[in-house]
Design a protein around this motif. Structure first.
Motif, PDB file in Angstrom:
ATOM      1  N   GLY A 115       0.765  -1.241   0.000  1.00  0.00           N
ATOM      2  CA  GLY A 115       0.000   0.000   0.000  1.00  0.00           C
ATOM      3  C   GLY A 115       0.792   1.285   0.000  1.00  0.00           C
ATOM      4  O   GLY A 115       2.010   1.318  -0.089  1.00  0.00           O
ATOM      5  N   GLY A 116       0.018   2.367   0.091  1.00  0.00           N
ATOM      6  CA  GLY A 116       0.558   3.718   0.075  1.00  0.00           C
ATOM      7  C   GLY A 116      -0.081   4.531  -1.024  1.00  0.00           C
ATOM      8  O   GLY A 116       0.034   4.178  -2.199  1.00  0.00           O
ATOM      9  N   GLY A 117      -0.784   5.616  -0.670  1.00  0.00           N
ATOM     10  CA  GLY A 117      -1.443   6.447  -1.671  1.00  0.00           C
ATOM     11  C   GLY A 117      -2.552   5.696  -2.378  1.00  0.00           C
ATOM     12  O   GLY A 117      -3.320   4.946  -1.757  1.00  0.00           O
ATOM     13  N   ASP A 118      -2.622   5.848  -3.710  1.00  0.00           N
ATOM     14  CA  ASP A 118      -3.668   5.182  -4.484  1.00  0.00           C
ATOM     15  C   ASP A 118      -3.542   3.657  -4.464  1.00  0.00           C
ATOM     16  O   ASP A 118      -4.506   2.955  -4.781  1.00  0.00           O
ATOM     17  CB  ASP A 118      -3.631   5.663  -5.934  1.00  0.00           C
ATOM     18  N   LYS A 119      -2.386   3.141  -4.112  1.00  0.00           N
ATOM     19  CA  LYS A 119      -2.214   1.684  -4.070  1.00  0.00           C
ATOM     20  C   LYS A 119      -3.096   1.046  -3.006  1.00  0.00           C
ATOM     21  O   LYS A 119      -3.427  -0.140  -3.100  1.00  0.00           O
ATOM     22  CB  LYS A 119      -0.745   1.322  -3.823  1.00  0.00           C
ATOM     23  N   ASP A 120      -3.506   1.840  -2.022  1.00  0.00           N
ATOM     24  CA  ASP A 120      -4.432   1.332  -1.004  1.00  0.00           C
ATOM     25  C   ASP A 120      -5.780   0.954  -1.617  1.00  0.00           C
ATOM     26  O   ASP A 120      -6.530   0.160  -1.048  1.00  0.00           O
ATOM     27  CB  ASP A 120      -4.668   2.387   0.089  1.00  0.00           C
ATOM     28  N   SER A 132      -5.164  -2.184 -12.568  1.00  0.00           N
ATOM     29  CA  SER A 132      -4.728  -1.746 -11.237  1.00  0.00           C
ATOM     30  C   SER A 132      -3.980  -0.424 -11.281  1.00  0.00           C
ATOM     31  O   SER A 132      -3.845   0.259 -10.257  1.00  0.00           O
ATOM     32  CB  SER A 132      -3.817  -2.801 -10.609  1.00  0.00           C
ATOM     33  N   GLY A 133      -3.457  -0.072 -12.456  1.00  0.00           N
ATOM     34  CA  GLY A 133      -2.607   1.106 -12.559  1.00  0.00           C
ATOM     35  C   GLY A 133      -1.128   0.767 -12.491  1.00  0.00           C
ATOM     36  O   GLY A 133      -0.276   1.638 -12.705  1.00  0.00           O
ATOM     37  N   LEU A 134      -0.798  -0.490 -12.203  1.00  0.00           N
ATOM     38  CA  LEU A 134       0.602  -0.904 -12.203  1.00  0.00           C
ATOM     39  C   LEU A 134       1.155  -0.865 -13.627  1.00  0.00           C
ATOM     40  O   LEU A 134       0.426  -1.128 -14.584  1.00  0.00           O
ATOM     41  CB  LEU A 134       0.747  -2.320 -11.645  1.00  0.00           C
ATOM     42  N   PRO A 135       2.443  -0.563 -13.778  1.00  0.00           N
ATOM     43  CA  PRO A 135       3.034  -0.539 -15.119  1.00  0.00           C
ATOM     44  C   PRO A 135       3.137  -1.937 -15.698  1.00  0.00           C
ATOM     45  O   PRO A 135       2.984  -2.936 -14.988  1.00  0.00           O
ATOM     46  CB  PRO A 135       4.411   0.071 -14.887  1.00  0.00           C
ATOM     47  N   LEU A 155       6.424  -5.400  -4.992  1.00  0.00           N
ATOM     48  CA  LEU A 155       5.421  -4.778  -4.115  1.00  0.00           C
ATOM     49  C   LEU A 155       5.608  -3.271  -3.962  1.00  0.00           C
ATOM     50  O   LEU A 155       4.639  -2.559  -3.689  1.00  0.00           O
ATOM     51  CB  LEU A 155       5.460  -5.450  -2.740  1.00  0.00           C
ATOM     52  N   SER A 156       6.825  -2.786  -4.140  1.00  0.00           N
ATOM     53  CA  SER A 156       7.088  -1.348  -3.968  1.00  0.00           C
ATOM     54  C   SER A 156       6.945  -0.555  -5.261  1.00  0.00           C
ATOM     55  O   SER A 156       7.109   0.668  -5.258  1.00  0.00           O
ATOM     56  CB  SER A 156       8.503  -1.143  -3.406  1.00  0.00           C
ATOM     57  N   THR A 157       6.637  -1.230  -6.360  1.00  0.00           N
ATOM     58  CA  THR A 157       6.520  -0.543  -7.652  1.00  0.00           C
ATOM     59  C   THR A 157       5.388   0.487  -7.617  1.00  0.00           C
ATOM     60  O   THR A 157       4.247   0.154  -7.279  1.00  0.00           O
ATOM     61  CB  THR A 157       6.244  -1.552  -8.781  1.00  0.00           C
ATOM     62  N   PRO A 158       5.666   1.740  -7.953  1.00  0.00           N
ATOM     63  CA  PRO A 158       4.611   2.761  -7.954  1.00  0.00           C
ATOM     64  C   PRO A 158       3.631   2.568  -9.110  1.00  0.00           C
ATOM     65  O   PRO A 158       3.961   1.973 -10.135  1.00  0.00           O
ATOM     66  CB  PRO A 158       5.391   4.073  -8.111  1.00  0.00           C
ATOM     67  N   LEU A 159       2.433   3.070  -8.930  1.00  0.00           N
ATOM     68  CA  LEU A 159       1.417   2.989  -9.972  1.00  0.00           C
ATOM     69  C   LEU A 159       1.751   3.935 -11.121  1.00  0.00           C
ATOM     70  O   LEU A 159       2.370   4.977 -10.932  1.00  0.00           O
ATOM     71  CB  LEU A 159       0.037   3.342  -9.419  1.00  0.00           C
ATOM     72  N   GLU A 160       1.297   3.548 -12.307  1.00  0.00           N
ATOM     73  CA  GLU A 160       1.473   4.376 -13.498  1.00  0.00           C
ATOM     74  C   GLU A 160       0.174   5.075 -13.867  1.00  0.00           C
ATOM     75  O   GLU A 160       0.156   6.015 -14.649  1.00  0.00           O
ATOM     76  CB  GLU A 160       1.938   3.487 -14.655  1.00  0.00           C
ATOM     77  N   GLY A 161      -0.920   4.604 -13.294  1.00  0.00           N
ATOM     78  CA  GLY A 161      -2.223   5.178 -13.582  1.00  0.00           C
ATOM     79  C   GLY A 161      -3.147   5.029 -12.381  1.00  0.00           C
ATOM     80  O   GLY A 161      -2.819   4.363 -11.385  1.00  0.00           O
ATOM     81  N   ARG A 162      -4.303   5.645 -12.469  1.00  0.00           N
ATOM     82  CA  ARG A 162      -5.278   5.568 -11.386  1.00  0.00           C
ATOM     83  C   ARG A 162      -5.965   4.208 -11.395  1.00  0.00           C
ATOM     84  O   ARG A 162      -6.366   3.725 -12.465  1.00  0.00           O
ATOM     85  CB  ARG A 162      -6.310   6.684 -11.567  1.00  0.00           C
ATOM     86  N   PRO A 163      -6.112   3.553 -10.239  1.00  0.00           N
ATOM     87  CA  PRO A 163      -6.753   2.230 -10.194  1.00  0.00           C
ATOM     88  C   PRO A 163      -8.139   2.225 -10.832  1.00  0.00           C
ATOM     89  O   PRO A 163      -8.969   3.096 -10.555  1.00  0.00           O
ATOM     90  CB  PRO A 163      -6.839   1.936  -8.687  1.00  0.00           C
TER      91      PRO A 163
END
Length: 442
Positions: A115-120, A132-135, A155-163
């Motif tokens: 988690g963290g930010g939109d990943k939640d 999911s927004g993942l790259p 697991l720590s990969t940041p999102l590339e788009g909004r879920p």
């Protein structure tokens, strides 16, 4: 009726409402792909109404003259992204059946470090539909020194788009799903799948990290990978290798005969030979479109991605980067499986185009062989493999104004080019002289 080893029973095409002569087109299609240099060998199974009606190996495991011939029951292939559906999605379906997970549950409920930010907000459903927004990916193999570090990087990969907002086909999303399975099941993904899927179905040739004793039956893949040595019996995908050879997106090895049993289980509504792997409602839910052309984990036939033009509206399947595909058509009670190692020193100039066309042609040939199924709309029945468009194209011609004449590098023999050389030069000289007296055209 005869039985094909540990695979499906074998029936003649006429016993299940198919045409033998039309099915024979499969041989021409697959062999043209080999001759064009797309892959050294292939394994094919077409099944209908509970039986295999076409099961054959083509070519060899490698390009070497001394290489072993491909056997549809014994030759083991790295199935690449078929891992996502035969492995990871199936595991998720089982846990969903058992009410141990919910499709709209946030991933952080199971893996807080994700988690963290939109990943939640990312849910299991969004991972399954690649929304999911993942790259698409990340070069984890360049960074991680151990499988544990590789998992942490996933697991720590940041999102590339909004879920939920867009479709991005993501290997990383499948990896996260695999990690969820491990958390919920309390055991590694490969152990869970062996215990709950492969062993109950008798899929004895399906596994992650195959033993060295099986090496002689495994089709080789990359010859010069970043690892620095030819690959055979070791997962082709670099990130899957960094994750220890077991990953949600790749790592599975199997035979066409084993996968035919899996495909029949799906057609049967999750059951095979008296063993219920998944409930029928869950099979129907996960194989129905959920976001665009994507189902839950599975893709659906849309006349693209190697599915051909004629599969039914409820057909679903998947492809794999190494040159694999599986398409299942409930409407016709039929499936089509193709395994190749097109990443092994392909001789074709565009092996990706070869395998794309062959996948589609295989599917089309199978559907066109069905005599008692839904009627097909009118249209071309020609096969792509008969035209070989874009398989081995010559390079763009060099400018004659600068270089005098262009050279054609095709799969034609050097002898043929040599014989044509003098005539070609003479023709070029005449054309150059004629151009001097005409205006330039753009």
């Amino acid at each position: 009726m005869t039985r094909a080893g540990d695979g499906l029973p074998i029936k003649s095409p006429t016993e299940v409402g198919m045409s033998s002569s039309r099915l024979s087109a499969i041989e021409r299609v697959i062999e043209r792909g080999i001759k064009a240099g797309g892959y050294p060998g292939a394994s094919v199974v077409v099944g209908r109404k509970g039986a295999a009606v076409f099961e054959k190996g083509f070519g060899k495991l490698s390009w070497s003259e001394s290489s072993t011939a491909v056997d549809a029951q014994r030759t083991i292939y790295d199935v690449a992204s078929l891992t996502k559906v035969v492995g990871t999605t199936t595991a998720i379906m089982i846990l969903f059946d058992e009410k141990k997970i919910g499709l709209d549950d946030p991933v952080v409920n199971y893996i807080p470090t994700f988690g963290g930010g939109d990943k939640d907000k990312v849910t299991i459903r969004q991972l399954l539909t690649h929304t999911s927004g993942l790259p698409a990916g990340r070069d984890i193999w360049r960074i991680a020194q151990t499988p544990l570090e590789a998992r942490a990087l996933v697991l720590s990969t940041p999102l590339e788009g909004r879920p939920g907002a867009q479709y991005i086909y993501s290997d990383l999303g499948a990896d996260v799903l695999g990690l969820i399975v491990e958390v919920v099941a309390g055991e590694p993904l490969d152990k869970f799948l062996t215990r709950r899927v492969f062993e109950p179905l008798g899929m004895n040739e399906t596994m992650f990290r195959p033993a060295d004793s099986l090496r002689s039956r495994i089709a080789p893949t990359e010859v010069t990978p970043p690892r620095g040595y030819p690959l055979r019996g070791e997962v082709h995908d670099e990130n899957a290798y960094a994750l220890g050879g077991v990953a949600g997106h790749a790592g599975l090895f199997s035979t066409a005969a084993d996968l035919s049993v899996f495909a029949q289980m799906m057609l049967n509504g999750g059951e095979y030979n008296g063993v219920q792997i998944i409930s029928k409602p869950t099979v129907e839910l996960f194989t129905s479109r959920a976001f665009g052309h994507r189902a839950l984990g599975w893709d659906t036939a849309e006349g693209d991605y190697g599915s051909g033009r004629f599969l039914g509206p409820t057909a679903y399947g998947h492809t794999g980067f190494t040159g694999t595909s599986m398409w299942i058509d409930p409407e016709r009670e039929m499936f089509v499986i193709l395994l190749t190692n097109r990443v092994h020193a392909a001789r074709a100039l565009r092996p990706a185009k070869v395998i794309s066309d062959v996948r589609a042609d295989l599917s089309d040939a199978a559907v066109l062989s069905v005599l008692d199924g839904p009627k097909l709309a009118s249209g071309s029945r020609r096969f792509r493999a008969d035209r070989e468009v874009g398989w081995n194209p010559p390079p763009p011609r060099a400018s004659r104004r600068r270089h005098g004449s262009s050279r054609h590098h095709t799969i034609a023999s050097a002898t043929s080019r040599s014989r044509a050389s003098s005539a070609h030069k003479s023709s070029s000289a005449k054309k150059a002289t004629a151009r001097k007296s005409t205006k330039k055209r753009r």
